[in-house]
Design a protein around this motif. Sequence first.
Motif, short mmCIF file in Angstrom:
data_model
loop_
_atom_site.label_atom_id
_atom_site.label_comp_id
_atom_site.label_asym_id
_atom_site.label_seq_id
_atom_site.Cartn_x
_atom_site.Cartn_y
_atom_site.Cartn_z
N ASP A 211 -81.19 -1.92 29.50
CA ASP A 211 -81.01 -0.94 30.57
C ASP A 211 -81.71 0.38 30.27
OD1 ASP A 211 -79.17 -0.54 28.50
OD2 ASP A 211 -77.68 0.39 29.81
N HIS A 212 -82.35 0.45 29.11
CA HIS A 212 -83.12 1.64 28.74
C HIS A 212 -84.61 1.32 28.56
CE1 HIS A 212 -79.78 4.56 27.81
NE2 HIS A 212 -79.13 3.43 27.98
N ILE A 213 -84.93 0.08 28.21
CA ILE A 213 -86.34 -0.27 28.00
C ILE A 213 -86.82 -1.38 28.93
CG2 ILE A 213 -86.26 0.44 25.58
CD1 ILE A 213 -86.33 -2.63 24.90
N GLY A 214 -85.99 -1.75 29.90
CA GLY A 214 -86.37 -2.86 30.79
C GLY A 214 -87.65 -2.62 31.55
N GLY A 215 -87.93 -1.35 31.90
CA GLY A 215 -89.14 -1.04 32.65
C GLY A 215 -90.30 -0.60 31.78
N MET A 216 -90.13 -0.60 30.46
CA MET A 216 -91.15 -0.07 29.55
C MET A 216 -92.46 -0.85 29.61
SD MET A 216 -90.57 2.61 27.55
CE MET A 216 -89.20 3.70 27.15
N ALA A 217 -92.40 -2.17 29.55
CA ALA A 217 -93.62 -2.97 29.50
C ALA A 217 -94.50 -2.71 30.71
CB ALA A 217 -93.28 -4.45 29.39
N ALA B 215 -96.52 -5.02 25.06
CA ALA B 215 -97.22 -4.06 25.92
C ALA B 215 -97.84 -2.95 25.08
CB ALA B 215 -96.24 -3.47 26.94
N ILE B 216 -97.13 -2.50 24.07
CA ILE B 216 -97.66 -1.48 23.16
C ILE B 216 -98.90 -2.00 22.44
CG2 ILE B 216 -97.17 -0.21 21.02
CD1 ILE B 216 -94.24 -0.04 21.97
N ASP B 217 -98.81 -3.22 21.97
CA ASP B 217 -99.92 -3.83 21.23
C ASP B 217 -101.15 -4.00 22.12
OD1 ASP B 217 -100.88 -5.16 18.75
OD2 ASP B 217 -100.98 -6.91 20.07
N ARG B 218 -100.93 -4.45 23.35
CA ARG B 218 -102.06 -4.67 24.26
C ARG B 218 -102.78 -3.37 24.60
NH1 ARG B 218 -98.61 -8.72 26.53
NH2 ARG B 218 -97.71 -7.19 27.97
N LYS B 219 -102.07 -2.26 24.60
CA LYS B 219 -102.68 -0.96 24.88
C LYS B 219 -103.28 -0.31 23.64
CE LYS B 219 -102.53 0.48 29.22
NZ LYS B 219 -101.79 1.67 29.60
N GLY B 220 -103.13 -0.97 22.49
CA GLY B 220 -103.67 -0.41 21.25
C GLY B 220 -102.88 0.79 20.76
N TRP C 73 -92.44 6.78 21.05
CA TRP C 73 -91.45 7.13 20.05
C TRP C 73 -90.24 6.21 20.19
CZ3 TRP C 73 -92.03 11.66 16.86
CH2 TRP C 73 -93.20 12.39 17.12
N ALA C 74 -89.75 5.70 19.06
CA ALA C 74 -88.59 4.80 19.08
C ALA C 74 -87.92 4.83 17.70
CB ALA C 74 -89.02 3.37 19.42
N PRO C 75 -86.65 4.48 17.63
CA PRO C 75 -85.98 4.42 16.33
C PRO C 75 -86.36 3.14 15.60
CG PRO C 75 -84.48 3.71 18.05
CD PRO C 75 -85.74 4.15 18.75
N ASN C 76 -86.01 3.07 14.34
CA ASN C 76 -86.29 1.88 13.53
C ASN C 76 -85.20 0.84 13.80
OD1 ASN C 76 -87.43 0.16 11.67
ND2 ASN C 76 -86.35 1.08 9.93
N ALA C 77 -85.19 0.33 15.01
CA ALA C 77 -84.18 -0.63 15.45
C ALA C 77 -84.85 -1.73 16.25
CB ALA C 77 -83.11 0.06 16.30
N THR C 78 -84.33 -2.94 16.13
CA THR C 78 -84.90 -4.08 16.85
C THR C 78 -83.82 -4.75 17.68
OG1 THR C 78 -84.44 -5.61 15.02
CG2 THR C 78 -86.58 -4.49 15.02
N ASN C 79 -84.27 -5.64 18.53
CA ASN C 79 -83.35 -6.41 19.36
C ASN C 79 -84.02 -7.74 19.67
OD1 ASN C 79 -81.08 -7.00 20.82
ND2 ASN C 79 -81.17 -5.16 22.10
N ASN C 80 -83.31 -8.82 19.43
CA ASN C 80 -83.89 -10.15 19.62
C ASN C 80 -83.77 -10.58 21.07
OD1 ASN C 80 -85.08 -12.62 19.01
ND2 ASN C 80 -83.12 -13.58 18.46
N THR C 81 -84.50 -9.86 21.93
CA THR C 81 -84.47 -10.16 23.36
C THR C 81 -85.89 -10.24 23.90
OG1 THR C 81 -84.41 -7.82 24.00
CG2 THR C 81 -82.29 -8.91 23.63
N GLU C 82 -86.04 -10.91 25.01
CA GLU C 82 -87.35 -11.01 25.66
C GLU C 82 -87.82 -9.64 26.11
OE1 GLU C 82 -90.86 -12.38 26.85
OE2 GLU C 82 -89.34 -13.57 25.79
N THR C 83 -86.87 -8.81 26.55
CA THR C 83 -87.20 -7.45 27.00
C THR C 83 -87.82 -6.64 25.87
OG1 THR C 83 -85.42 -7.47 28.63
CG2 THR C 83 -86.27 -5.32 27.97
#
Length: 325
Positions: free
Chosen positions: A126-132, A161-166, A144-154
């Motif tokens: 509900d905070h990063i759903g629209g990020m990609a 998306a970050i990787d594709r934009k370099g 900017w993001a914290p050192n936290a992960t989540n095992n979700t498709e979102t």
Amino acid sequence: MTNTHRTSRQTHLTKAQIRALATLTLVFIIAIATLIQEYATNRKDSTSQQSASAAAATTIAADPTKTTVRFLDIGQGDSTIVELPDGKTMVIDAGPRGSAKTIEAQLKADGRPQVDYLVATHPDADHIGGMAELIAGTDIKSVWAPNATNNTETFRSFLNAIDRKGLTITQAVSGTTIAKTDQYSIDILWPPPSAHFDDTNDYSIIIKLTVGEKTFLFTGDAPTTLINQATEGHIDVLKVSHHGSRTGTTKKLAAKLSPNYAVMSYAIDNDYGHPHESVLKALAASHTQVYGTGANGTVTAITDGSTINMYVQKEGTSVAPPKVK
């Protein structure tokens, strides 16, 4: 003369054939009805999305000589646009999936072609759903993001998306200043560099924006104990933690922060009972003017560093939903 006799022969259908024909006719009718319903639903969804984007783009006009903070109405989630007087733009969170269009429409309406600081407070949908989608369609300068992960498709879509934009992620830790000029300062108060939590909400980036004499606090979904630990005192505008959940605001914390204004981001009739009654009472006890995206639509704060003016898309009062018996 030869007479030709044409014999007419009637064909009689068996009961089984009649039942089969009736079944096929019913299936055909259902298929047509389904297609009509899907068409109508798609038109409705498209209209709703266009209306949401249009609504976001018709709020009070931004003042490019001042700092404009927009708490966007994106349903049950969080997304805030901070438009700084030097032309820089920060977006904090991107709401649930489908929110990118609303964010992009507002940026376009305000003449903000790029996002200089894109902040993902923590990796919940509900905070990063629209990020990609936002990253794919917008000129992003830093993430900017914290050192936290989540095992979700979102979350994986966000990283892809970050990787594709370099782009790369700058780890957000307390003591870091995102940006600072003689007009404003954007400082990270939480999480600490050594953060290690089981709950993703605990990683929520807490940001303090100082514009002249005025202060804003953005809290993600951080719990009260961590907000209390990260902050020192009065805040002029508080983005209420966790959509108005009791986990993010108590009477003691509200008294410490003593905000003049508080904004909650939530959807009407959400599944979580937000905003909670105890939060509304805590803020009322601190004599805080409370706004909510569910009740007021997009809420806008404009400051020159000396005064703050608050604007809403629609008049309304944030109330706790009725308790289910």
